[in-house]
Every structure is written in C-alpha cells, then in structure tokens.
Design a protein around this motif. Structure first.
Motif, PDB file in Angstrom:
ATOM      1  N   ARG A  61       0.824  -1.213   0.000  1.00  0.00           N
ATOM      2  CA  ARG A  61       0.000   0.000   0.000  1.00  0.00           C
ATOM      3  C   ARG A  61       0.857   1.260   0.000  1.00  0.00           C
ATOM      4  NH1 ARG A  61      -4.948  -0.621   0.252  1.00  0.00           N
ATOM      5  NH2 ARG A  61      -6.240   0.488   1.715  1.00  0.00           N
ATOM      6  N   SER A  62       1.997   1.227   0.656  1.00  0.00           N
ATOM      7  CA  SER A  62       2.778   2.458   0.774  1.00  0.00           C
ATOM      8  C   SER A  62       3.764   2.649  -0.387  1.00  0.00           C
ATOM      9  CB  SER A  62       3.511   2.511   2.110  1.00  0.00           C
ATOM     10  OG  SER A  62       4.470   1.487   2.202  1.00  0.00           O
ATOM     11  N   ILE A  63       4.487   1.611  -0.798  1.00  0.00           N
ATOM     12  CA  ILE A  63       5.470   1.814  -1.877  1.00  0.00           C
ATOM     13  C   ILE A  63       5.212   0.960  -3.107  1.00  0.00           C
ATOM     14  CG2 ILE A  63       7.290   2.614  -0.323  1.00  0.00           C
ATOM     15  CD1 ILE A  63       8.606  -0.115  -0.479  1.00  0.00           C
ATOM     16  N   GLY A  64       4.374  -0.056  -3.005  1.00  0.00           N
ATOM     17  CA  GLY A  64       4.021  -0.880  -4.158  1.00  0.00           C
ATOM     18  C   GLY A  64       5.166  -1.752  -4.650  1.00  0.00           C
ATOM     19  N   VAL A  65       4.897  -2.473  -5.713  1.00  0.00           N
ATOM     20  CA  VAL A  65       5.894  -3.381  -6.283  1.00  0.00           C
ATOM     21  C   VAL A  65       7.084  -2.598  -6.830  1.00  0.00           C
ATOM     22  CG1 VAL A  65       6.308  -5.107  -8.077  1.00  0.00           C
ATOM     23  CG2 VAL A  65       4.163  -5.137  -6.818  1.00  0.00           C
ATOM     24  N   PHE A  66       6.805  -1.489  -7.513  1.00  0.00           N
ATOM     25  CA  PHE A  66       7.889  -0.679  -8.068  1.00  0.00           C
ATOM     26  C   PHE A  66       8.789  -0.145  -6.952  1.00  0.00           C
ATOM     27  CE2 PHE A  66       9.663   3.402  -9.469  1.00  0.00           C
ATOM     28  CZ  PHE A  66      10.418   2.951 -10.551  1.00  0.00           C
ATOM     29  N   TRP A 114       7.156   3.937   5.324  1.00  0.00           N
ATOM     30  CA  TRP A 114       7.101   4.966   4.291  1.00  0.00           C
ATOM     31  C   TRP A 114       5.973   5.970   4.494  1.00  0.00           C
ATOM     32  CZ3 TRP A 114      10.577   7.033   1.600  1.00  0.00           C
ATOM     33  CH2 TRP A 114      10.257   7.901   0.571  1.00  0.00           C
ATOM     34  N   SER A 115       4.815   5.509   4.932  1.00  0.00           N
ATOM     35  CA  SER A 115       3.709   6.442   5.151  1.00  0.00           C
ATOM     36  C   SER A 115       4.063   7.479   6.213  1.00  0.00           C
ATOM     37  CB  SER A 115       2.439   5.692   5.567  1.00  0.00           C
ATOM     38  OG  SER A 115       1.953   4.949   4.474  1.00  0.00           O
ATOM     39  N   HIS A 116       4.802   7.061   7.235  1.00  0.00           N
ATOM     40  CA  HIS A 116       5.236   7.996   8.277  1.00  0.00           C
ATOM     41  C   HIS A 116       6.231   9.014   7.704  1.00  0.00           C
ATOM     42  CE1 HIS A 116       3.298   5.605  11.369  1.00  0.00           C
ATOM     43  NE2 HIS A 116       3.846   4.529  10.825  1.00  0.00           N
ATOM     44  N   VAL A 117       7.147   8.545   6.869  1.00  0.00           N
ATOM     45  CA  VAL A 117       8.135   9.439   6.249  1.00  0.00           C
ATOM     46  C   VAL A 117       7.431  10.433   5.329  1.00  0.00           C
ATOM     47  CG1 VAL A 117      10.094   9.537   4.649  1.00  0.00           C
ATOM     48  CG2 VAL A 117       9.999   7.750   6.407  1.00  0.00           C
ATOM     49  N   ARG A 118       6.519   9.946   4.491  1.00  0.00           N
ATOM     50  CA  ARG A 118       5.801  10.809   3.555  1.00  0.00           C
ATOM     51  C   ARG A 118       4.987  11.851   4.312  1.00  0.00           C
ATOM     52  NH1 ARG A 118       2.440   8.109  -1.115  1.00  0.00           N
ATOM     53  NH2 ARG A 118       3.279   6.420   0.112  1.00  0.00           N
ATOM     54  N   ARG A 119       4.348  11.455   5.412  1.00  0.00           N
ATOM     55  CA  ARG A 119       3.562  12.404   6.201  1.00  0.00           C
ATOM     56  C   ARG A 119       4.452  13.500   6.775  1.00  0.00           C
ATOM     57  NH1 ARG A 119       1.190   9.224  10.088  1.00  0.00           N
ATOM     58  NH2 ARG A 119       2.906   9.631  11.483  1.00  0.00           N
ATOM     59  N   ARG A 120       5.632  13.152   7.247  1.00  0.00           N
ATOM     60  CA  ARG A 120       6.540  14.158   7.796  1.00  0.00           C
ATOM     61  C   ARG A 120       7.083  15.078   6.720  1.00  0.00           C
ATOM     62  NH1 ARG A 120       9.970  11.647  12.776  1.00  0.00           N
ATOM     63  NH2 ARG A 120       8.159  11.325  14.087  1.00  0.00           N
ATOM     64  N   LEU A 121       7.375  14.518   5.542  1.00  0.00           N
ATOM     65  CA  LEU A 121       7.923  15.343   4.460  1.00  0.00           C
ATOM     66  C   LEU A 121       6.871  16.251   3.841  1.00  0.00           C
ATOM     67  CD1 LEU A 121      10.230  12.785   2.623  1.00  0.00           C
ATOM     68  CD2 LEU A 121      10.930  14.683   4.087  1.00  0.00           C
ATOM     69  N   SER A 122       5.686  15.722   3.630  1.00  0.00           N
ATOM     70  CA  SER A 122       4.667  16.480   2.903  1.00  0.00           C
ATOM     71  C   SER A 122       3.612  17.120   3.798  1.00  0.00           C
ATOM     72  CB  SER A 122       3.963  15.566   1.895  1.00  0.00           C
ATOM     73  OG  SER A 122       3.168  14.616   2.573  1.00  0.00           O
ATOM     74  N   GLY A 123       3.475  16.640   4.997  1.00  0.00           N
ATOM     75  CA  GLY A 123       2.424  17.135   5.873  1.00  0.00           C
ATOM     76  C   GLY A 123       1.075  16.521   5.577  1.00  0.00           C
TER      77      GLY A 123
END
Length: 132
Positions: A61-66, A114-123
C-alpha cells in the motif's frame, strides 16, 4: 529506539524466525519435528503468516511493487559498492543468507515506515478509502 529501527527489527525477526542458516528457525524445526508437534507447527506457521500479511500489505500500500524493487535495487547497489571496495566477500554462503535477510528486512521496514516518512515530508497523511 526510533520508529524505523523498531519496524526494521521486527521485519528482520520475522524473516529470521522463518528461515536462517542456523538450526533455530521455523522451517528447519517443522522439517525435523513438525509431524510430532503438528498443532504447534500450524499455530506458529499461522502467526508467521499474520506477520507477513501485516508487513506485505503495508508495504504494497505504501510503496508498491515498483517501490519494493527500487529499494531492493538500492540495497543491491550498496552491496555491490561494498564488494567493489573490498568490504564484503560473497564466498561464504552463511553470510550471504544473513545479508539476504537483512536486505529483505530493509525493504519491509521501509515499506512499513514509508507512510510515516511521507507524512513528515509532505504534511499529508495517507488514508484508506473511507466513506464519511
């Protein structure tokens, strides 16, 4: 211990509990004693499967196969650099297995984090499809 380190550690424990080059892993134990302790083997197997479902679902869900392929590629490139610089030697099969476990646990740890990192980077928080 940081959140990522804890998620990585649990991913590593999950993978190493399933298989590692020692005798202390689920796969070896089931092959030797599984028929004698079938109920325990099934229970432990189901617990491992639950752990894999949690990690794989969050990672997909967060980073996918790619994203998984990209993180594994980065880890592989890092190992290649370490080999070229003479820091690693891939002749020892036991060490290779541990390196593989570490590499796969890094992918799962990043996937779960990754979802935690993305939330911190993007808000912005990632949300499942929820009807309100």
């Amino acid at each position: 211990m940081s959140g990522f380190a804890l998620r990585w550690l649990f991913a590593f424990i999950l993978l190493a509990a399933t298989y590692n080059p020692t005798q202390w892993n689920y796969t070896s134990w089931v092959m030797e004693n599984g028929s004698e302790n079938l109920s325990i083997a099934v229970l432990c197997g189901l617990l491992l499967i639950v752990g894999y479902i949690i990690y794989m679902r969050a990672t997909m869900r967060s980073i996918g196969v790619f994203g998984m392929a990209l993180v594994l590629g980065l880890v592989g490139a890092l190992l290649w650099v370490a080999y070229d610089l003479g820091w690693l030697n891939f002749e020892n099969q036991t060490a290779n297995t541990w390196i593989g476990l570490i590499a796969m646990s890094i992918v799962l740890g990043i996937g779960l984090s990754w979802s935690h990192v993305r939330r911190r980077l993007s808000g912005q928080a990632d949300m499942d499809d929820v009807d309100e």
